[in-house]
Design a protein around this motif. Structure first.
Motif, PDB file in Angstrom:
ATOM      1  N   ARG A  65       5.824 -17.009  21.692  1.00 39.55           N
ATOM      2  CA  ARG A  65       5.319 -17.163  23.063  1.00 39.55           C
ATOM      3  C   ARG A  65       5.741 -18.512  23.649  1.00 39.55           C
ATOM      4  O   ARG A  65       5.938 -18.637  24.858  1.00 39.55           O
ATOM      5  CB  ARG A  65       3.797 -17.036  23.082  1.00 39.55           C
ATOM      6  CG  ARG A  65       3.264 -15.737  22.511  1.00 39.55           C
ATOM      7  CD  ARG A  65       3.730 -14.521  23.261  1.00 39.55           C
ATOM      8  NE  ARG A  65       3.047 -14.359  24.531  1.00 39.55           N
ATOM      9  CZ  ARG A  65       3.260 -13.364  25.371  1.00 39.55           C
ATOM     10  NH1 ARG A  65       4.170 -12.447  25.088  1.00 39.55           N
ATOM     11  NH2 ARG A  65       2.600 -13.283  26.507  1.00 39.55           N
ATOM     12  N   ALA A  66       5.879 -19.517  22.781  1.00 37.55           N
ATOM     13  CA  ALA A  66       6.379 -20.813  23.248  1.00 37.55           C
ATOM     14  C   ALA A  66       7.825 -20.688  23.737  1.00 37.55           C
ATOM     15  O   ALA A  66       8.190 -21.223  24.794  1.00 37.55           O
ATOM     16  CB  ALA A  66       6.280 -21.843  22.126  1.00 37.55           C
ATOM     17  N   ILE A  67       8.652 -19.968  22.977  1.00 41.08           N
ATOM     18  CA  ILE A  67      10.038 -19.746  23.395  1.00 41.08           C
ATOM     19  C   ILE A  67      10.073 -18.944  24.695  1.00 41.08           C
ATOM     20  O   ILE A  67      10.904 -19.186  25.577  1.00 41.08           O
ATOM     21  CB  ILE A  67      10.832 -19.019  22.292  1.00 41.08           C
ATOM     22  CG1 ILE A  67      10.818 -19.845  20.998  1.00 41.08           C
ATOM     23  CG2 ILE A  67      12.267 -18.767  22.739  1.00 41.08           C
ATOM     24  CD1 ILE A  67      11.392 -21.239  21.145  1.00 41.08           C
ATOM     25  N   LEU A  68       9.149 -17.995  24.823  1.00 38.09           N
ATOM     26  CA  LEU A  68       9.041 -17.244  26.076  1.00 38.09           C
ATOM     27  C   LEU A  68       8.826 -18.192  27.252  1.00 38.09           C
ATOM     28  O   LEU A  68       9.363 -17.985  28.347  1.00 38.09           O
ATOM     29  CB  LEU A  68       7.885 -16.247  25.985  1.00 38.09           C
ATOM     30  CG  LEU A  68       7.605 -15.395  27.226  1.00 38.09           C
ATOM     31  CD1 LEU A  68       8.728 -14.397  27.460  1.00 38.09           C
ATOM     32  CD2 LEU A  68       6.265 -14.665  27.090  1.00 38.09           C
ATOM     33  N   TRP A 115       3.395 -17.377  14.029  1.00 39.86           N
ATOM     34  CA  TRP A 115       4.743 -17.014  14.448  1.00 39.86           C
ATOM     35  C   TRP A 115       4.713 -16.354  15.830  1.00 39.86           C
ATOM     36  O   TRP A 115       5.628 -16.532  16.644  1.00 39.86           O
ATOM     37  CB  TRP A 115       5.389 -16.075  13.434  1.00 39.86           C
ATOM     38  CG  TRP A 115       5.988 -16.785  12.257  1.00 39.86           C
ATOM     39  CD1 TRP A 115       5.561 -16.750  10.967  1.00 39.86           C
ATOM     40  CD2 TRP A 115       7.126 -17.655  12.275  1.00 39.86           C
ATOM     41  NE1 TRP A 115       6.356 -17.544  10.169  1.00 39.86           N
ATOM     42  CE2 TRP A 115       7.331 -18.108  10.943  1.00 39.86           C
ATOM     43  CE3 TRP A 115       7.996 -18.099  13.274  1.00 39.86           C
ATOM     44  CZ2 TRP A 115       8.361 -18.980  10.602  1.00 39.86           C
ATOM     45  CZ3 TRP A 115       9.029 -18.966  12.930  1.00 39.86           C
ATOM     46  CH2 TRP A 115       9.203 -19.395  11.609  1.00 39.86           C
ATOM     47  N   MET A 116       3.658 -15.610  16.089  1.00 37.63           N
ATOM     48  CA  MET A 116       3.531 -14.992  17.405  1.00 37.63           C
ATOM     49  C   MET A 116       3.386 -16.065  18.487  1.00 37.63           C
ATOM     50  O   MET A 116       4.015 -15.987  19.557  1.00 37.63           O
ATOM     51  CB  MET A 116       2.331 -14.044  17.436  1.00 37.63           C
ATOM     52  CG  MET A 116       2.203 -13.269  18.741  1.00 37.63           C
ATOM     53  SD  MET A 116       0.844 -12.088  18.693  1.00 37.63           S
ATOM     54  CE  MET A 116       1.470 -10.958  17.443  1.00 37.63           C
ATOM     55  N   LEU A 117       2.582 -17.079  18.205  1.00 35.54           N
ATOM     56  CA  LEU A 117       2.432 -18.171  19.164  1.00 35.54           C
ATOM     57  C   LEU A 117       3.751 -18.922  19.346  1.00 35.54           C
ATOM     58  O   LEU A 117       4.070 -19.370  20.454  1.00 35.54           O
ATOM     59  CB  LEU A 117       1.322 -19.120  18.709  1.00 35.54           C
ATOM     60  CG  LEU A 117      -0.095 -18.542  18.744  1.00 35.54           C
ATOM     61  CD1 LEU A 117      -1.093 -19.536  18.165  1.00 35.54           C
ATOM     62  CD2 LEU A 117      -0.497 -18.160  20.164  1.00 35.54           C
ATOM     63  N   LEU A 119       0.062 -19.935  26.259  1.00 34.09           N
ATOM     64  CA  LEU A 119       0.959 -20.890  25.604  1.00 34.09           C
ATOM     65  C   LEU A 119       2.329 -20.953  26.280  1.00 34.09           C
ATOM     66  O   LEU A 119       2.921 -22.039  26.369  1.00 34.09           O
ATOM     67  CB  LEU A 119       1.112 -20.556  24.119  1.00 34.09           C
ATOM     68  CG  LEU A 119       1.900 -21.583  23.294  1.00 34.09           C
ATOM     69  CD1 LEU A 119       1.204 -22.940  23.312  1.00 34.09           C
ATOM     70  CD2 LEU A 119       2.081 -21.109  21.858  1.00 34.09           C
ATOM     71  N   PRO A 120       2.871 -19.818  26.764  1.00 33.36           N
ATOM     72  CA  PRO A 120       4.141 -19.929  27.496  1.00 33.36           C
ATOM     73  C   PRO A 120       4.076 -20.929  28.640  1.00 33.36           C
ATOM     74  O   PRO A 120       5.078 -21.575  28.965  1.00 33.36           O
ATOM     75  CB  PRO A 120       4.362 -18.504  28.023  1.00 33.36           C
ATOM     76  CG  PRO A 120       3.665 -17.633  27.038  1.00 33.36           C
ATOM     77  CD  PRO A 120       2.443 -18.415  26.615  1.00 33.36           C
TER      78      PRO A 120
END
Length: 388
Positions: free
Chosen positions: A109-112, A104-106, A57-58
């Protein structure tokens, strides 16, 4: 503290290539514990797909932000965006330590991926600005080594931490805080004024980079299938535990790390398209070995062949792109390149899992090998489009 402007000093190289080493951790840093995360969230619908997006996802958000970052870096400066990206990367990467909700974990990972966009564009472009000629090829080789070596060490640490529980694996992202502080005090904004006037006269065009963009996209689409599916191959076919999986993947990456160090010498003797051809052939052999031999040695050797040739191919594309792109358009050109690399990463789980569902886990590796062989032949037939 006065910043060091001797780009050949040991300290300067340690900081810039150290930053490149942590950058490689972004997507696959917690790959050894993905099966455990999938088990923890087993009651979530479609978790077999969702768990793999923790790794990729990142790449979607890197894809979305890389061209914008490249444009802003050419318009304003490189280093400021790199430092901001490192800060975002560290905080969002560590978020998995505390999160117990897959969605929330995903999101984290998007912000990452946003932070990663600044790093995957900014760090190679900084290196391309700091060095030129043969020094540039050697520096890009060192960058490739740092990325793969750093990834190997950090993934191994992630695997060991994962033995304490999958949450602990996310502590590995804390290394970026140290890298951020070092970069803030040591790195400097490259001078671009001398060439800016001449470069601005040439209109920016994507067409001359088309084949390099295609190569980068397909390389990441196929190669990312290996770290995504290898943990399942090792667990299902060979019965390995997370710690062993982490060590095997780290061993593959560690040995493959040394191949980029030979890039500058290889380029002195072999043309750009022939380097691509040889890399694709060796990658294909590695995929076939890893997927069909059904033993640990086959997976390790096949993975090393695929990983080493992949690293050289990406550096070959990056070096040639920097040769083609004027200095003041370099970040824009590489921003699109980074976008397509990220797009390949993002759809790789869909690509690989669809092949696994349709043909089986081991057949997926063979199909990827076929794609790579085809691309190798295309690179020879179209060599006029990429020749130096």
């Amino acid at each position: 503290m006065q910043k060091i402007k001797n780009v050949d000093s040991v300290l300067f190289k340690f900081v810039i290539f150290g930053a490149a080493g942590t950058m490689a951790l972004g997507n696959v840093g917690v790959s050894p514990v993905i099966p455990e995360i999938e088990k923890f969230f087993s009651d979530v619908p479609h978790i077999d797909f969702l768990s793999k997006f923790i790794l990729t996802l990142p790449a979607l958000f890197t894809l979305l932000f890389a061209p914008l970052v490249g444009y802003l870096m050419d318009k304003y400066n490189r280093l400021g965006f790199v430092l901001l990206g490192m800060f975002i990367w560290a905080l969002s990467g560590m978020a998995g330590i505390w999160l117990e909700n897959i969605y929330w974990m995903l999101f984290s990972r998007a912000i990452l991926g946003v932070g990663t966009a600044a790093l995957v564009v900014g760090i190679p472009v900084l290196i391309g600005d700091y060095y030129s000629g043969d020094k540039k090829d050697k520096a890009l080789g060192l960058m490739g080594f740092a990325q793969v070596f750093g990834g190997a060490v950090l993934i191994a640490i992630s695997g060991f931490l994962g033995q304490l529980g999958w949450h602990y694996a996310f502590w590995v992202y804390a290394i970026e805080i140290i890298a951020l502080l070092a970069a803030f005090f040591i790195l400097f904004e490259p001078e671009r004024k001398a060439e800016q006037a001449g470069d601005n006269k040439e209109a920016f065009s994507l067409l001359k980079f088309t084949f390099l963009y295609l190569i980068g996209f397909i390389l990441y689409l196929t190669f990312m299938s290996m770290p995504i599916q290898m943990p399942y191959l090792l667990k299902i076919v060979l019965g390995k535990d997370p710690q062993t999986i982490g060590l095997i993947i780290a061993t593959v990456i560690f040995v493959a790390a040394f191949s980029p160090l030979f890039y500058a010498k290889i380029k002195q003797k072999i043309s750009v398209p022939v380097i691509f051809f040889l890399c694709f052939v060796v990658m294909a052999v590695g995929f076939v070995m890893a997927g069909t031999l059904e033993n640990t040695a086959g997976v390790i050797i096949g993975g090393m062949l695929a990983g080493g040739s992949f690293s050289v191919a990406i550096i070959n594309a990056t070096s040639h792109l920097f040769t083609l792109a004027p200095l003041t358009q370099r970040a824009k050109a590489y921003g699109v390149f980074g976008m397509l690399l990220a797009f390949g990463q993002f759809i790789s789980p869909l690509f690989s899992q669809s092949l696994v569902n349709a043909f089986g886990l081991q057949a997926m590796f063979v199909i990827c090998a076929g794609v790579l062989l085809f691309l190798g032949l295309v690179s020879l037939f179209l060599k006029k489009g990429v020749a130096t």
